[in-house]
Every structure is written in structure tokens, then in C-alpha cells.
Design an enzyme around this catalytic site. Structure first.
Site, PDB file in Angstrom:
ATOM      1  N   CYS A 166     108.420 -30.301 -19.696  1.00  0.00           N
ATOM      2  CA  CYS A 166     108.292 -29.522 -18.039  1.00  0.00           C
ATOM      3  C   CYS A 166     107.007 -29.101 -17.228  1.00  0.00           C
ATOM      4  O   CYS A 166     105.492 -29.406 -17.797  1.00  0.00           O
ATOM      5  CB  CYS A 166     108.890 -28.111 -18.525  1.00  0.00           C
ATOM      6  SG  CYS A 166     109.268 -27.751 -16.376  1.00  0.00           S
TER       7      CYS A 166
ATOM      8  N   ASP B  15     105.793 -27.319 -15.843  1.00  0.00           N
ATOM      9  CA  ASP B  15     105.714 -25.264 -15.779  1.00  0.00           C
ATOM     10  C   ASP B  15     103.935 -25.748 -16.421  1.00  0.00           C
ATOM     11  O   ASP B  15     103.960 -26.464 -17.387  1.00  0.00           O
ATOM     12  CB  ASP B  15     106.496 -24.717 -17.092  1.00  0.00           C
ATOM     13  CG  ASP B  15     106.346 -23.488 -17.280  1.00  0.00           C
ATOM     14  OD1 ASP B  15     106.978 -22.750 -16.949  1.00  0.00           O
ATOM     15  OD2 ASP B  15     104.704 -23.253 -17.052  1.00  0.00           O
TER      16      ASP B  15
ATOM     17  N   ARG C 166     102.306 -23.199 -17.921  1.00  0.00           N
ATOM     18  CA  ARG C 166     101.868 -22.530 -19.152  1.00  0.00           C
ATOM     19  C   ARG C 166     102.195 -23.623 -20.721  1.00  0.00           C
ATOM     20  O   ARG C 166     101.774 -23.450 -21.834  1.00  0.00           O
ATOM     21  CB  ARG C 166     102.450 -21.828 -19.124  1.00  0.00           C
ATOM     22  CG  ARG C 166     103.290 -20.595 -18.392  1.00  0.00           C
ATOM     23  CD  ARG C 166     103.499 -19.156 -18.109  1.00  0.00           C
ATOM     24  NE  ARG C 166     104.923 -20.087 -17.560  1.00  0.00           N
ATOM     25  CZ  ARG C 166     105.972 -19.692 -18.081  1.00  0.00           C
ATOM     26  NH1 ARG C 166     106.228 -18.278 -18.141  1.00  0.00           N
ATOM     27  NH2 ARG C 166     107.021 -19.659 -17.315  1.00  0.00           N
TER      28      ARG C 166
ATOM     29  N   HIS D 157     110.691 -24.902 -23.392  1.00  0.00           N
ATOM     30  CA  HIS D 157     110.060 -23.943 -23.682  1.00  0.00           C
ATOM     31  C   HIS D 157     110.910 -23.226 -22.975  1.00  0.00           C
ATOM     32  O   HIS D 157     111.503 -22.597 -22.314  1.00  0.00           O
ATOM     33  CB  HIS D 157     108.862 -24.051 -22.817  1.00  0.00           C
ATOM     34  CG  HIS D 157     108.434 -24.352 -21.255  1.00  0.00           C
ATOM     35  ND1 HIS D 157     108.645 -23.084 -20.626  1.00  0.00           N
ATOM     36  CD2 HIS D 157     109.158 -24.805 -20.509  1.00  0.00           C
ATOM     37  CE1 HIS D 157     108.929 -23.295 -19.682  1.00  0.00           C
ATOM     38  NE2 HIS D 157     109.411 -24.401 -19.186  1.00  0.00           N
TER      39      HIS D 157
ATOM     40  N   CYS E 133     111.827 -21.089 -19.257  1.00  0.00           N
ATOM     41  CA  CYS E 133     111.903 -21.618 -18.345  1.00  0.00           C
ATOM     42  C   CYS E 133     112.279 -21.246 -16.409  1.00  0.00           C
ATOM     43  O   CYS E 133     113.764 -21.674 -17.093  1.00  0.00           O
ATOM     44  CB  CYS E 133     112.657 -23.383 -18.966  1.00  0.00           C
ATOM     45  SG  CYS E 133     111.926 -24.673 -17.907  1.00  0.00           S
TER      46      CYS E 133
HETATM   47 ZN    ZN Z   1     110.108 -25.167 -16.977  1.00  0.00          ZN
END
Ligand code: ZN
Length: 205
Positions: free
Chosen positions: A39, A41, A43, A98, A101
Site C-alpha cells: 500500500c 501508506d 507507515r 497492513h 489500512c
Molecule cells: Zn493501506
């Protein structure tokens, strides 16, 4: 937020010197053995959680770690997949979802996407996951459906990856392995999809 230009100067003066040999070697070619699909993302840091050095991971990132199936392929994701398998000859493809998400939250609670038409459009690629969650967990609370969607989406994307003929050929030849992971941000743990047991388990080495 650090100043990006200061960060680049810091890289040049303090980090690059220790890695200059590696970067000089990599400058003319790459030979990563892993395509890591995850993703966007912030993090999720693939090189950190896999302890990978520059040159070791070929990476595809998008909202929700999604690969549309071959029959619905656009140009972006399929091009990365094709290059990784056919040109680079990677031996492994990891699809890594993850915890927490946001994309998968949108899948289970699409009302939250009313002001995000591009995200909503992209997440239509995860309609199958949304449908399966509705069918299998009709009474579950949102947190349960969200967690289930994160895992189911990884399994669904592995199926999509397999739908490309060049992936199927490499799997058949034994030169490629697929892995489905879910990374838990708070715990720093990865669970691995066990296709025989049909669930995610801790890696047993
Ligand atoms: Zn995500």
C-alpha cells in the site's frame, strides 16, 4: 515534517559516502529478486521490515496493494508485474497488506469515500473483497469486517497476480513463488498466508 532539501543534503553528505561503492555498482544495472507489492501508506516501509538494501526490492505501491486481474489490466500495475517477472526474473512476489489500512476501511465503509471519487473508482478493483465480506460477515462490527477485508484482499490480489500468463508460466516452471503478508504496524509483526490452511500464520522458518 523535515525540510526535504535539507534531508537530501544530509543524505549526500552523511549517508551516501558509506554506501558509495554499492550505489556505483548499482548505477548501471539492477537484479532484485523480489517484487514487493504494498500500500502507499506512509507507515509501511518495505526496506525496513525486510531489512533490504538498495537494489534488493522492486516495488509496486498503490492505494490498497491492488493488482487488477489480467482481463481488467490497465497499464501501470501490469507493466510493473511484467517487467519484474519477464525482464528482471524475480524469484518472489510479495503482496503485503497492513493493519489499519485506510483503503480497506473504504472497502467495508464506502460511504466515507463520497468526497474521494478517484479513490472510490480505484477501489472498485476490490469489489470482490467487499462482496465476500458482506456475505461472510453480515452481522460483524466494523473493526472485524475491516480486519477481515485486509486479509481477504491480500488473498484476492494473489489470485489476480496469478491470472497473468507470464506469472502462471513462471509458477509452473518453479522459478517464481508468491507470498501473501499482512504487516501489523503497532506490533511490528508480519503474518504469512498459508494457502493449505487457508489462513494467515506466523512465519515458521
Ligand atoms: Zn493501506
Amino acid at each position: 515534517m523535515k525540510n526535504l532539501y535539507d534531508a537530501v543534503s544530509h543524505f549526500k553528505s552523511d549517508i551516501y559516502p558509506g554506501l558509495s561503492g554499492l550505489f556505483n555498482e548499482l548505477a548501471s544495472s539492477q537484479a532484485p529478486n523480489v517484487l514487493f507489492i504494498t500500500c502507499s501508506d506512509s507507515r509501511v516501509v518495505p526496506s525496513l521490515i525486510t531489512d533490504a538494501s538498495p537494489g534488493e526490492l522492486f516495488v509496486l505501491r498503490n492505494v490498497g496493494n491492488i493488482v487488477p486481474p489480467a482481463e481488467q489490466a490497465g497499464d501501470g500495475e501490469s507493466a510493473v508485474l511484467e517487467y519484474a517477472v519477464k525482464a528482471l526474473g524475480v524469484g518472489h512476489i510479495v503482496v503485503c497488506g497492513h493493519s489499519n489500512c485506510g483503503a480497506m476501511h473504504g472497502v467495508v465503509s464506502p460511504g466515507n469515500l463520497a468526497t474521494l471519487p478517484h479513490v472510490a473508482g480505484w477501489l472498485k478493483n476490490a469489489d470482490e473483497t467487499a462482496q465476500k465480506i458482506k456475505e461472510s460477515l453480515p452481522e460483524a462490527d466494523e473493526a472485524t469486517r475491516w480486519k477481515a477485508a485486509i486479509e481477504l484482499n491480500v488473498v484476492s490480489q494473489l489470485d489476480n497476480v496469478r491470472s497473468y500468463s507470464f506469472v502462471a508460466d513462471a509458477l509452473e516452471a518453479g522459478s517464481l513463488q508468491l507470498h501473501g503478508w499482512v504487516y501489523d504496524i503497532a506490533a511490528g509483526e508480519v503474518v504469512d498466508y498459508d494457502s493449505e490452511r487457508g489462513r494467515f500464520v506466523e512465519y515458521e522458518g
